[in-house]
Each structure stands twice: as C-alpha cells, then as structure tokens.
Design a protein around this motif. Sequence first.
Motif, short mmCIF file in Angstrom:
data_model
loop_
_atom_site.label_atom_id
_atom_site.label_comp_id
_atom_site.label_asym_id
_atom_site.label_seq_id
_atom_site.Cartn_x
_atom_site.Cartn_y
_atom_site.Cartn_z
N LYS A 142 106.32 -13.84 20.86
CA LYS A 142 105.82 -15.05 20.50
C LYS A 142 106.40 -16.08 19.49
O LYS A 142 106.31 -17.77 20.27
CB LYS A 142 104.75 -13.90 19.71
N GLY A 143 106.39 -16.04 18.30
CA GLY A 143 106.72 -16.91 17.41
C GLY A 143 108.60 -17.20 17.63
O GLY A 143 109.05 -18.10 16.83
N ASN A 144 109.25 -16.91 18.36
CA ASN A 144 110.94 -16.87 18.85
C ASN A 144 110.67 -16.52 20.18
O ASN A 144 112.36 -16.53 20.46
CB ASN A 144 111.50 -15.40 18.48
N SER A 145 110.20 -17.20 21.30
CA SER A 145 110.00 -17.20 22.40
C SER A 145 111.40 -18.43 22.35
O SER A 145 111.24 -19.23 22.15
CB SER A 145 109.57 -17.31 23.18
N ALA A 146 112.70 -18.63 23.57
CA ALA A 146 113.21 -19.81 23.82
C ALA A 146 112.03 -21.01 24.52
O ALA A 146 110.52 -20.36 24.43
CB ALA A 146 113.66 -19.33 25.12
N GLY A 147 112.57 -22.06 24.03
CA GLY A 147 111.63 -23.56 23.98
C GLY A 147 111.45 -23.63 25.34
O GLY A 147 110.54 -23.93 25.93
N TRP A 148 112.92 -24.28 26.21
CA TRP A 148 113.07 -24.42 27.23
C TRP A 148 113.80 -23.16 28.24
O TRP A 148 114.76 -22.20 27.16
CB TRP A 148 113.58 -25.59 27.22
N ALA A 149 114.40 -23.64 28.88
CA ALA A 149 115.41 -22.78 29.71
C ALA A 149 115.59 -23.45 31.15
O ALA A 149 114.80 -24.47 31.88
CB ALA A 149 114.62 -21.30 30.61
#
Length: 371
Positions: free
Chosen positions: A288-295
């Motif tokens: 939630k607060g630590n997911s990747a921003g982009w991929a």
Amino acid sequence: MTAIPHFTGDASPYGGGDPYADYRTADFPFTQLVDLADRRLGAGVIAANDEFFAERENLLKHGPAVFDPERFGHKGKIMDGWETRRRRGVSAAQPHPTDEDHDWALVRLGAPGVVRGLVVDTAHFRGNYPQAVSVQAVSLPGSPSPEELLAPDVKWTTLVPRTAVGGHAANGFLVEAEQRFTHLRVNQHPDGGIARLRVYGEVAPDPVWLAALGTFDLAALENGTQVEDASDRFYSPATNTIQPGRSHKMDDGWETRRRRDRGNDWIRYRLAAQSRIGAVEIDTAYLKGNSAGWATLSVRDGDTGEWAEVLLRTRLQPDTNHRFVLPEPVVGTHVRIDIFPDGGISRLRLFGSLTEDGAAALAARHRELGG
C-alpha cells in the motif's frame, strides 16, 4: 565448489532467552531456488510410520520452527516438527534398536522437479534429533497412495545417503541427481525429531498437461518459470511473485529496500520454454505505502537475444491488480519486469501458450529427466 557446512552432535540444553541464539546454520548455495516442497504449491506429508510426539505435517510448515518451553501435552513436550517415539530393542538382552531400524515419512512434492539441495532442519531438537538421516526420491505418475509408493517394485533413488546430522541445526545436502522426482522418502535413523524439510530445485512441468491447457499462466512457478536474478531481495524473495494464488499479506510478495540513488529495481525470469505471451497481470496486493510507482515489461528470445519493451512505463496503483492485453502476442524465453524507483509487486502473471518449438524443447527435456 565450496564444501557444504556439516553439523553433528547435540546442541546445548535450552537455557532461556532467544531459542535461536545458538542455532547452527550456514549459507547454502541452493537456497535461492524454489522450495519444491512448499505447501503453497500443494506439497504434503502423506504418510509416516510414527508421529507419536509431533505431527508429520509440521515438516512443511511455512516459516521457521517455533519453540515454547512451557508447552506440554498429555504425551510430553509439544514440538513444532515431526517427532517419533524412542525406539527400543526386542528384549532385555537386546534393548537397543538395530542398525536397520528407522522411522520414515513420505512427502509429495508440490511441483515435480529436479532437486538441487535439501535442508533437514532440526531446530529446537537439541538432544532428541535423529542420529542420522537419509533421503530417497521417486517419480510416479498421477496421485499414488502411500501403499503404492511403498510397493516392493517401486525403485527409489538415493539423494542423501545415511549421514550423521546435528541437533538444533540446519543440515544442508547438495544433490546431484539429474532426474525429475514427484515424491521423497525421508528417513530418521533410528528415531527422533525433525523440525522442517526444505527441498530446493527447479520445477519440471509435464508437457502433456501444459499442452492440454492451451492458454495458461506462463509465469507460474508450477508451470516451470524460475527467477534467474533480481536487483534486491532485502525484505522478501523475488520468487514470491510467481507463487500460486494471490498474495495474502505484505511479505507474501516482493519488496525491495528504499533506494537512495537514481536507479531502479528489477526481476529477470526464465520461462519453461519459448512461449507466446498475449496478456499480463501485475498485482500489488497488500503493498500500500510501498508498492512500485511504475513498471515496464521486456521480453527476450534466447539467452543472447535483444530485450524488447512490450509494456511501456506504466503507473501502478497500491493494492491493485493491473491487467494489460498486449497489442500483438510476443514470443520469448525470458521476461524482465522493471519497477521504478523501488518498492514491490506481489504477483506477475503472463497469459499465453508454448510455441511449437517451445513445446518440442520442453518434451525433450521431460524425456531427458526420465519423465
């Protein structure tokens, strides 16, 4: 190759405090591979000749064994492992068990495959561990019963010969049998307790089954994909991203440490064989607060092929399953996901099918492994 550390003898009696403070362990060269006996893949301990003190199912529990010094039951100390009663001889004149006496448990691997290494963990079994262990393996089709596995005409292959082990220790064994196995027989000589069993190796899927499925998850661990490398494994292993089902909690996915540079994190996968990929899922469940921003997602065909970006840099949302249909199916043997700048994903799914060349190569490998 560096020699595998070997432990023997008793550990000191538990004296209070952290029960793992005097635990004997080492870095084994095969533990980055898949645990073929992972319960999440469907592995199970299907039979044992004795489990008087502690149940056989504990062998495959996820996570390290837990020790509670105050926990006792009607049969004695309750241990987080598989523990048998003390063996005895046949008479007052012969009170000791014979050299042939031993206890055994049958383990069904969650994913059939090639075993590269084993860890027989005797954590918290300080003076009640087996004197020695041995491990055998076999490959049988279908879902054989314990009776069928124990039939006299079944030919078992020895992976670990009878070897002395230590108490309260991770006893590691390198395996060199280049064969596909479906079941193990774990033997304790003559009796005692084992906390955990880990069976590290490479999944070898059944090509007939994959052909019958047609379109399936090409990235699934159980279908033969493996993690070749990853930029960071600080909080959780990259292999989690190809485990069955959706993530159940934050550390059931892949999470990296916080970057303080301008780089990014990534995982590189090798598919079971050349495949045609048509759709992609990137799941950030429980991140939630630590997911990747982009991929981004890139595909390569062959060990020396050029990487082609098939999914451009795309914004990811926390705790969300993202689905993408590729404009055209893409053929390849390797896949790389890059996340920006850091963080994590919980699962990667690649939907498609084997190419004709891929199916032929997988079938040849299956025959080579004795499948």
